[in-house]
Design a protein around this motif. Structure first.
Motif, short mmCIF file in Angstrom:
data_model
loop_
_atom_site.label_atom_id
_atom_site.label_comp_id
_atom_site.label_asym_id
_atom_site.label_seq_id
_atom_site.Cartn_x
_atom_site.Cartn_y
_atom_site.Cartn_z
N ILE A 190 0.82 -1.22 0.00
CA ILE A 190 0.00 0.00 0.00
C ILE A 190 0.85 1.26 0.00
O ILE A 190 0.60 2.18 -0.79
CB ILE A 190 -0.98 -0.02 1.19
N PRO A 191 1.87 1.38 0.87
CA PRO A 191 2.68 2.62 0.86
C PRO A 191 3.36 2.87 -0.49
O PRO A 191 3.50 4.03 -0.89
CB PRO A 191 3.71 2.37 1.97
N TYR A 192 3.78 1.81 -1.16
CA TYR A 192 4.44 1.99 -2.46
C TYR A 192 3.48 2.60 -3.47
O TYR A 192 3.85 3.52 -4.22
CB TYR A 192 4.96 0.65 -2.98
N VAL A 193 2.24 2.14 -3.47
CA VAL A 193 1.24 2.70 -4.37
C VAL A 193 0.95 4.14 -4.01
O VAL A 193 0.84 5.02 -4.88
CB VAL A 193 -0.05 1.85 -4.33
N LEU A 194 0.83 4.41 -2.71
CA LEU A 194 0.51 5.77 -2.27
C LEU A 194 1.62 6.75 -2.65
O LEU A 194 1.34 7.87 -3.08
CB LEU A 194 0.29 5.79 -0.75
N THR A 195 2.87 6.33 -2.50
CA THR A 195 3.97 7.25 -2.81
C THR A 195 4.03 7.59 -4.28
O THR A 195 4.45 8.70 -4.66
CB THR A 195 5.33 6.65 -2.37
N THR A 196 3.63 6.65 -5.12
CA THR A 196 3.63 6.95 -6.56
C THR A 196 2.59 7.99 -6.92
O THR A 196 2.67 8.62 -7.99
CB THR A 196 3.36 5.67 -7.38
N HIS A 197 1.60 8.20 -6.04
CA HIS A 197 0.58 9.23 -6.24
C HIS A 197 0.79 10.44 -5.33
O HIS A 197 -0.09 11.29 -5.22
CB HIS A 197 -0.81 8.63 -6.01
N GLY A 198 1.94 10.48 -4.66
CA GLY A 198 2.26 11.63 -3.81
C GLY A 198 1.43 11.74 -2.56
O GLY A 198 1.25 12.83 -2.01
N ILE A 199 0.91 10.60 -2.06
CA ILE A 199 0.06 10.61 -0.86
C ILE A 199 0.88 10.20 0.35
O ILE A 199 1.55 9.16 0.35
CB ILE A 199 -1.13 9.64 -1.04
N ASP A 200 0.83 11.00 1.39
CA ASP A 200 1.58 10.77 2.63
C ASP A 200 0.57 10.64 3.77
O ASP A 200 -0.21 11.55 4.03
CB ASP A 200 2.54 11.93 2.88
N LEU A 201 0.58 9.50 4.45
CA LEU A 201 -0.38 9.26 5.52
C LEU A 201 0.10 9.83 6.85
O LEU A 201 1.31 9.84 7.13
CB LEU A 201 -0.63 7.76 5.69
N LEU A 202 -0.84 10.27 7.66
CA LEU A 202 -0.52 10.73 9.00
C LEU A 202 -0.25 9.55 9.92
O LEU A 202 -0.52 8.40 9.60
CB LEU A 202 -1.68 11.58 9.55
N ILE A 261 12.60 4.38 5.73
CA ILE A 261 11.25 3.99 6.13
C ILE A 261 10.46 5.19 6.61
O ILE A 261 9.25 5.31 6.33
CB ILE A 261 11.30 2.90 7.23
N ASN A 262 11.10 6.10 7.31
CA ASN A 262 10.42 7.30 7.79
C ASN A 262 9.79 8.08 6.64
O ASN A 262 8.62 8.48 6.71
CB ASN A 262 11.42 8.18 8.55
N LEU A 263 10.55 8.29 5.58
CA LEU A 263 10.07 9.07 4.44
C LEU A 263 9.45 8.20 3.35
O LEU A 263 9.11 8.68 2.28
CB LEU A 263 11.23 9.87 3.84
N VAL A 264 9.28 6.90 3.64
CA VAL A 264 8.67 5.94 2.72
C VAL A 264 9.41 5.94 1.37
O VAL A 264 8.82 6.08 0.30
CB VAL A 264 7.16 6.21 2.51
N ARG A 265 10.72 5.78 1.45
CA ARG A 265 11.55 5.70 0.26
C ARG A 265 12.08 4.28 0.12
O ARG A 265 12.84 3.81 0.97
CB ARG A 265 12.71 6.69 0.34
N TYR A 266 11.68 3.60 -0.94
CA TYR A 266 12.10 2.23 -1.18
C TYR A 266 13.40 2.16 -1.97
O TYR A 266 13.93 1.06 -2.17
CB TYR A 266 11.03 1.48 -1.97
N GLY A 267 13.90 3.28 -2.44
CA GLY A 267 14.99 3.25 -3.39
C GLY A 267 14.45 2.99 -4.78
O GLY A 267 13.30 3.32 -5.10
N LYS A 268 15.24 2.36 -5.63
CA LYS A 268 14.83 2.11 -7.01
C LYS A 268 13.89 0.93 -7.14
O LYS A 268 13.13 0.83 -8.12
CB LYS A 268 16.07 1.90 -7.88
N ASP A 269 13.93 0.01 -6.18
CA ASP A 269 13.12 -1.21 -6.31
C ASP A 269 12.71 -1.67 -4.91
O ASP A 269 13.57 -1.89 -4.05
CB ASP A 269 13.93 -2.30 -7.01
N PRO A 270 11.42 -1.86 -4.64
CA PRO A 270 10.98 -2.30 -3.31
C PRO A 270 11.51 -3.68 -2.92
O PRO A 270 11.77 -3.94 -1.75
CB PRO A 270 9.45 -2.28 -3.40
N LEU A 271 11.67 -4.57 -3.90
CA LEU A 271 12.20 -5.89 -3.58
C LEU A 271 13.64 -5.80 -3.10
O LEU A 271 14.05 -6.51 -2.17
CB LEU A 271 12.09 -6.81 -4.79
N LEU A 272 14.41 -4.92 -3.72
CA LEU A 272 15.78 -4.71 -3.27
C LEU A 272 15.81 -4.10 -1.87
O LEU A 272 16.69 -4.41 -1.07
CB LEU A 272 16.53 -3.81 -4.25
#
Length: 372
Positions: A190-202, A261-272
């Protein structure tokens, strides 16, 4: 060791049945590698937050230091209902979060806001000094927003850990293990999808879901007694495990870049991202098991059980060290001096942990002081 031991359900604020004089009595009840892993982990947190590192060093640390804490939190978790998990989390995490935030806001007000009013000249004083920090606390995210200011960024972890423990309790209520695993994977996406749409949860909800696989892995490893089984395997394989974990971690860092994790940054690939986190966890486990074989004592135990205190105050203490160095003409401490500062901060917190546990146990998630 299994998840049903006398450990707390959260890594950052561990229960103990006795006082500081009884650390040696707990050797049979708790696994010493956990205390070493938490000690190494909290040192990495402090070291990683000292500014001026080369990017590759920050990328290496951030690849696994927070996944490690979420894994350990799951490893120490007790199986509880969603309601009981939430109730326990309020005492052990949310109340300390609010209290530590209030204490460090006082420091920020006198030594940040009042000393550097030019930083806040674009805002009305009451908004900058009170409203935005209060909203920062209520929002529970480890960064500023357009209307809030988080004055103690590392405290986001307590909110995130509360949410991930509750989320896992929901997952754990499912009957079949495959359903638990599938639900964990789906929630973590879910967070990966949200970040691609610029959505940041409280309330660090997105960070919590991002970290859920590490927490779940820790809990399931404890339930299967996996770490204990591997720890008792051939010890001559441990250097090979360290080498392989380092190789995987280095490859992931070089390929995936900075994660957070704080800024919901997976890098280039979430699996990595998840591969690097797990490799770092294995690395710290192997090092911690070796450290525990050679040395273990009350200092390591105190650092481990009081990691929440170090989390709350390390930014202030590190800042004081850096201010002292600047006064001496040292603008860039470099890696070795930064590492030494981080170690000094951790050790300076040892007596502070003892004082807080005795005088203000609510700060560390205890209802009353532990008997000595």
């Amino acid at each position: 060791m299994s998840g049903g031991s006398d450990h707390s359900e959260v890594d950052i604020a561990v229960d103990r049945p006795g006082g500081k004089e009884k650390w040696h009595d707990l050797n049979e009840e708790r696994t010493q590698w956990i205390d070493w892993a938490k000690t190494i982990g909290i040192w990495l947190v402090v070291f990683g937050h000292i500014p001026g590192h080369p990017p590759v060093v920050s990328e290496f640390i951030y690849a696994f230091h927070m996944p490690l804490f979420f894994f350990l939190s799951g490893y120490l978790a007790k199986s509880r209902s969603v309601v009981d998990t939430a109730k326990s989390g309020v005492v052990r995490l949310l109340i300390p979060y609010g209290l530590f935030y209030a204490l460090t806001w006082l420091w920020w007000y006198f030594f940040g806001f009042l000393r550097h009013p030019e930083w806040f000249s674009h805002l009305p004083a009451i908004q900058a000094a009170l409203v935005q920090p209060l909203l920062g606390m209520l929002f529970g995210v480890g960064h500023a927003t357009s209307i809030s200011n988080m004055v103690n960024v590392p405290l986001w972890f307590l909110v995130g850990l509360f949410n991930v423990s509750v989320a896992f309790a929901v997952v754990d209520a499912l009957k079949s293990w495959p359903m638990k695993a599938i639900t964990t994977v789906l929630l973590s996406g879910i967070p990966y999808v949200l970040t691609t749409h610029g959505i940041d949860l409280l309330f660090s909800l997105d960070s919590a879901l991002m970290a859920l696989p590490f927490y779940a892995a820790g809990k399931w490893a404890a339930d299967a007694d996996l770490v204990a089984r591997v720890s008792h395997a051939r010890r001559d394989l441990r250097p090979l495990i360290v080498a392989l974990a380092l190789a995987v971690l280095g490859l992931v860092v070089a390929t995936n870049g900075r994660v957070d994790i704080n800024l919901v940054r997976y890098g280039k690939d979430p699996l990595l991202f998840y591969a690097g986190g797990l490799a770092g966890i294995v690395l710290v486990w192997a090092v911690s098991v070796s450290c525990a074989r050679w040395i273990y004592g009350p200092t390591v135990f105190t650092i481990s059980r009081g990691a929440i205190v170090i989390l709350a105050f390390h930014s202030i203490l590190s800042g004081l060290f850096l201010a002292l160095l600047r006064a001496l003409g040292v603008e860039d401490p470099g890696l070795l001096l930064s590492a030494a500062i981080a170690a000094a901060v951790v050790f300076l917190c040892v007596p502070l942990i003892e004082i807080i546990e005795s005088a203000a146990p609510l700060l560390v998630g205890k209802r009353k002081a532990a008997p000595c």
